[in-house]
Design a protein around this motif. Structure first.
Motif, PDB file in Angstrom:
ATOM      1  N   GLY A 179      -3.962  -7.023  12.411  1.00 12.41           N
ATOM      2  CA  GLY A 179      -3.759  -5.952  13.381  1.00 12.41           C
ATOM      3  C   GLY A 179      -4.093  -4.564  12.894  1.00 12.41           C
ATOM      4  O   GLY A 179      -3.812  -3.579  13.574  1.00 12.41           O
ATOM      5  N   PHE A 180      -4.709  -4.452  11.723  1.00 12.61           N
ATOM      6  CA  PHE A 180      -5.109  -3.141  11.224  1.00 12.61           C
ATOM      7  C   PHE A 180      -6.467  -2.759  11.810  1.00 12.61           C
ATOM      8  O   PHE A 180      -7.292  -3.619  12.112  1.00 12.61           O
ATOM      9  N   ARG A 191      -1.546   6.253   8.392  1.00 17.89           N
ATOM     10  CA  ARG A 191      -2.478   7.310   8.815  1.00 17.89           C
ATOM     11  C   ARG A 191      -3.580   7.525   7.796  1.00 17.89           C
ATOM     12  O   ARG A 191      -4.325   8.490   7.888  1.00 17.89           O
ATOM     13  N   ARG A 192      -3.680   6.642   6.824  1.00 17.54           N
ATOM     14  CA  ARG A 192      -4.646   6.820   5.743  1.00 17.54           C
ATOM     15  C   ARG A 192      -5.799   5.828   5.848  1.00 17.54           C
ATOM     16  O   ARG A 192      -5.616   4.694   6.255  1.00 17.54           O
ATOM     17  N   HIS A 193      -6.969   6.297   5.449  1.00 16.62           N
ATOM     18  CA  HIS A 193      -8.170   5.458   5.397  1.00 16.62           C
ATOM     19  C   HIS A 193      -8.370   4.998   3.957  1.00 16.62           C
ATOM     20  O   HIS A 193      -8.564   5.826   3.068  1.00 16.62           O
ATOM     21  N   MET A 227       0.808  -1.212   0.000  1.00 18.65           N
ATOM     22  CA  MET A 227       0.000   0.000   0.000  1.00 18.65           C
ATOM     23  C   MET A 227       0.847   1.271   0.000  1.00 18.65           C
ATOM     24  O   MET A 227       0.307   2.368  -0.101  1.00 18.65           O
ATOM     25  N   LYS A 228       2.165   1.121   0.072  1.00 20.36           N
ATOM     26  CA  LYS A 228       3.050   2.289   0.073  1.00 20.36           C
ATOM     27  C   LYS A 228       2.927   3.019  -1.264  1.00 20.36           C
ATOM     28  O   LYS A 228       3.021   2.423  -2.328  1.00 20.36           O
TER      29      LYS A 228
END
Length: 111
Positions: A71-72, A38-40, A21-22
């Motif tokens: 763990g998200f 920090r992103r939704h 996802m980077k």
């Protein structure tokens, strides 16, 4: 961790999901989401990128379950109590075709 999404097994790790996802720009969230960093992100977007499958092949619930086990944080969309009246439903109540067309165009009714 082994997860099954759309009947296919995947070996997913938290670090692997973070790496996948980077640099991915999040789409607007309208339903279930996954917080990565920090992103939704919408759950379907995460599932598509992580599994490389079409979004129609899996449900957001499958992705949420897998991401939660890794763990998200996975906030779900709030349930709507009453649907809001839209312009289409408001104009559907108008019987006169001239008034209905006027309402659809946004012009004030002449009658």
């Amino acid at each position: 961790m082994r997860c099954v999404i759309a009947r296919f097994p995947f070996e997913l790790t938290k670090a692997g999901v973070l790496e996948s996802m980077k640099g991915v720009k999040p789409e607007p969230v309208t339903g279930d989401s996954v917080i990565i960093g920090r992103r939704h992100y919408p759950a379907k977007q995460v599932g598509q990128i992580v599994t490389r499958q079409d979004r129609r092949d899996f449900s957001s619930g499958e992705v949420l379950r897998a991401m939660a086990l890794l763990g998200f944080t996975c906030p779900t969309a709030p349930e709507a109590t009453e649907p809001a009246e839209t312009a289409e439903t408001a104009t559907a109540k108008i019987v006169d075709p001239v008034q209905r067309a006027s309402a659809l165009l946004g012009a004030p009714s002449s009658v």
